[in-house]
Design a protein around this motif. Structure first.
Motif, PDB file in Angstrom:
ATOM      1  N   SER A  86      24.042  58.206  40.438  1.00 42.52           N
ATOM      2  CA  SER A  86      23.558  58.895  41.632  1.00 42.52           C
ATOM      3  C   SER A  86      23.499  57.959  42.831  1.00 42.52           C
ATOM      4  CB  SER A  86      22.172  59.492  41.388  1.00 42.52           C
ATOM      5  OG  SER A  86      22.215  60.451  40.380  1.00 42.52           O
ATOM      6  N   ILE A  87      23.013  56.749  42.597  1.00 40.13           N
ATOM      7  CA  ILE A  87      22.921  55.786  43.695  1.00 40.13           C
ATOM      8  C   ILE A  87      24.313  55.364  44.153  1.00 40.13           C
ATOM      9  CG2 ILE A  87      22.177  53.453  44.315  1.00 40.13           C
ATOM     10  CD1 ILE A  87      19.725  53.912  42.532  1.00 40.13           C
ATOM     11  N   GLU A  88      25.217  55.135  43.202  1.00 38.03           N
ATOM     12  CA  GLU A  88      26.575  54.751  43.568  1.00 38.03           C
ATOM     13  C   GLU A  88      27.291  55.867  44.319  1.00 38.03           C
ATOM     14  OE1 GLU A  88      28.510  53.532  39.991  1.00 38.03           O
ATOM     15  OE2 GLU A  88      27.150  51.819  39.725  1.00 38.03           O
ATOM     16  N   ALA A  89      27.021  57.120  43.959  1.00 36.74           N
ATOM     17  CA  ALA A  89      27.634  58.244  44.666  1.00 36.74           C
ATOM     18  C   ALA A  89      27.104  58.343  46.090  1.00 36.74           C
ATOM     19  CB  ALA A  89      27.368  59.545  43.917  1.00 36.74           C
ATOM     20  N   LYS A  90      25.835  58.018  46.253  1.00 38.39           N
ATOM     21  CA  LYS A  90      25.231  58.101  47.581  1.00 38.39           C
ATOM     22  C   LYS A  90      25.604  56.900  48.446  1.00 38.39           C
ATOM     23  CE  LYS A  90      20.919  58.663  49.919  1.00 38.39           C
ATOM     24  NZ  LYS A  90      19.788  59.489  49.995  1.00 38.39           N
ATOM     25  N   THR A  98      26.076  44.264  41.195  1.00 38.45           N
ATOM     26  CA  THR A  98      24.972  43.790  42.031  1.00 38.45           C
ATOM     27  C   THR A  98      23.806  44.754  41.962  1.00 38.45           C
ATOM     28  OG1 THR A  98      26.600  42.812  43.534  1.00 38.45           O
ATOM     29  CG2 THR A  98      24.348  43.063  44.368  1.00 38.45           C
ATOM     30  N   LEU A  99      24.108  46.039  41.955  1.00 39.03           N
ATOM     31  CA  LEU A  99      23.064  47.052  41.866  1.00 39.03           C
ATOM     32  C   LEU A  99      22.329  46.952  40.530  1.00 39.03           C
ATOM     33  CD1 LEU A  99      21.773  49.480  43.250  1.00 39.03           C
ATOM     34  CD2 LEU A  99      23.510  50.905  42.207  1.00 39.03           C
ATOM     35  N   ARG A 100      23.064  46.771  39.433  1.00 43.18           N
ATOM     36  CA  ARG A 100      22.430  46.602  38.119  1.00 43.18           C
ATOM     37  C   ARG A 100      21.526  45.376  38.100  1.00 43.18           C
ATOM     38  NH1 ARG A 100      23.339  48.709  33.488  1.00 43.18           N
ATOM     39  NH2 ARG A 100      24.861  50.320  33.217  1.00 43.18           N
ATOM     40  N   GLN A 101      22.005  44.292  38.695  1.00 44.31           N
ATOM     41  CA  GLN A 101      21.228  43.066  38.713  1.00 44.31           C
ATOM     42  C   GLN A 101      19.975  43.242  39.569  1.00 44.31           C
ATOM     43  OE1 GLN A 101      23.364  39.718  40.213  1.00 44.31           O
ATOM     44  NE2 GLN A 101      21.841  38.241  39.537  1.00 44.31           N
ATOM     45  N   ALA A 102      20.105  43.915  40.704  1.00 36.99           N
ATOM     46  CA  ALA A 102      18.958  44.133  41.582  1.00 36.99           C
ATOM     47  C   ALA A 102      17.906  45.017  40.922  1.00 36.99           C
ATOM     48  CB  ALA A 102      19.413  44.755  42.901  1.00 36.99           C
ATOM     49  N   LEU A 103      18.362  45.999  40.158  1.00 34.30           N
ATOM     50  CA  LEU A 103      17.437  46.904  39.473  1.00 34.30           C
ATOM     51  C   LEU A 103      17.013  46.378  38.109  1.00 34.30           C
ATOM     52  CD1 LEU A 103      19.076  50.340  40.306  1.00 34.30           C
ATOM     53  CD2 LEU A 103      17.046  49.335  41.338  1.00 34.30           C
ATOM     54  N   LYS A 104      17.572  45.223  37.730  1.00 30.09           N
ATOM     55  CA  LYS A 104      17.268  44.590  36.443  1.00 30.09           C
ATOM     56  C   LYS A 104      17.575  45.527  35.283  1.00 30.09           C
ATOM     57  CE  LYS A 104      13.774  41.777  38.593  1.00 30.09           C
ATOM     58  NZ  LYS A 104      12.358  41.571  38.802  1.00 30.09           N
ATOM     59  N   LEU A 105      18.739  46.144  35.350  1.00 30.44           N
ATOM     60  CA  LEU A 105      19.176  47.074  34.300  1.00 30.44           C
ATOM     61  C   LEU A 105      20.353  46.472  33.558  1.00 30.44           C
ATOM     62  CD1 LEU A 105      19.107  50.458  36.219  1.00 30.44           C
ATOM     63  CD2 LEU A 105      17.419  49.565  34.638  1.00 30.44           C
ATOM     64  N   ASN A 106      20.104  45.441  32.812  1.00 32.21           N
ATOM     65  CA  ASN A 106      21.161  44.819  32.016  1.00 32.21           C
ATOM     66  C   ASN A 106      21.318  45.584  30.721  1.00 32.21           C
ATOM     67  OD1 ASN A 106      21.360  42.847  33.980  1.00 32.21           O
ATOM     68  ND2 ASN A 106      19.870  41.543  32.964  1.00 32.21           N
ATOM     69  N   ASP A 107      22.526  45.588  30.180  1.00 35.10           N
ATOM     70  CA  ASP A 107      22.766  46.249  28.903  1.00 35.10           C
ATOM     71  C   ASP A 107      21.974  45.569  27.797  1.00 35.10           C
ATOM     72  OD1 ASP A 107      24.431  48.163  29.955  1.00 35.10           O
ATOM     73  OD2 ASP A 107      26.204  46.890  29.775  1.00 35.10           O
ATOM     74  N   ASP A 108      21.770  44.241  27.903  1.00 33.93           N
ATOM     75  CA  ASP A 108      20.990  43.523  26.902  1.00 33.93           C
ATOM     76  C   ASP A 108      19.552  44.033  26.847  1.00 33.93           C
ATOM     77  OD1 ASP A 108      23.241  42.003  26.517  1.00 33.93           O
ATOM     78  OD2 ASP A 108      22.565  40.385  27.838  1.00 33.93           O
ATOM     79  N   GLN A 109      19.004  44.329  28.017  1.00 33.50           N
ATOM     80  CA  GLN A 109      17.611  44.798  28.095  1.00 33.50           C
ATOM     81  C   GLN A 109      17.483  46.167  27.447  1.00 33.50           C
ATOM     82  OE1 GLN A 109      16.305  45.477  32.094  1.00 33.50           O
ATOM     83  NE2 GLN A 109      14.175  45.723  31.520  1.00 33.50           N
ATOM     84  N   ASN A 110      18.462  47.044  27.660  1.00 37.45           N
ATOM     85  CA  ASN A 110      18.391  48.386  27.100  1.00 37.45           C
ATOM     86  C   ASN A 110      18.654  48.391  25.609  1.00 37.45           C
ATOM     87  OD1 ASN A 110      17.822  49.526  29.567  1.00 37.45           O
ATOM     88  ND2 ASN A 110      19.974  49.805  30.079  1.00 37.45           N
ATOM     89  N   ALA A 111      19.418  47.421  25.129  1.00 43.94           N
ATOM     90  CA  ALA A 111      19.741  47.391  23.707  1.00 43.94           C
ATOM     91  C   ALA A 111      18.626  46.760  22.888  1.00 43.94           C
ATOM     92  CB  ALA A 111      21.037  46.610  23.490  1.00 43.94           C
TER      93      ALA A 111
END
Length: 112
Positions: A86-90, A98-111
């Protein structure tokens, strides 16, 4: 001539109202996704505290661990993916990494 100017002004006004409505909908969707992600994160933290407590009491904690790992974390990953989409579309000018890093949404964190 005056009628054409009035019709053009009306068309521009209606178009601007449509754009504002679309902007409000997009922002509302992003805000609700952020809220859901926050609630899921809090629920995961709550279950992790329960797991820690049960481990210290040497009680069975596997049910909570299964819920966190099989239900809550996958849901959080889906919500985060939808939020990023949604953010990328907007804001297409933003780099997704960069957006993932800024939001601290790493795949490692979710796994984890």
């Amino acid at each position: 001539m005056e009628l054409l100017v009035a019709l053009a002004a009306l068309a521009i006004t209606l178009w601007q109202l449509k754009l504002q409505r679309d902007e409000i909908r997009a922002n509302s969707q992003i805000n609700s996704l952020i809220h859901v992600a926050r609630l899921l994160s809090e629920k995961i933290e709550h279950h992790e505290r329960i797991i820690g407590s049960l481990k210290s009491k040497k009680a069975d904690w596997t049910g909570h661990a299964h819920r966190v790992n099989r239900e809550l974390r996958p849901m959080l990953a889906q919500v985060n993916a939808k939020l990023l989409d949604s953010i990328e579309a907007k804001l297409p000018a933003l780099d997704p990494a960069t957006l993932r890093q800024a939001l601290k949404l790493n795949d490692d964190q979710n796994a984890a």
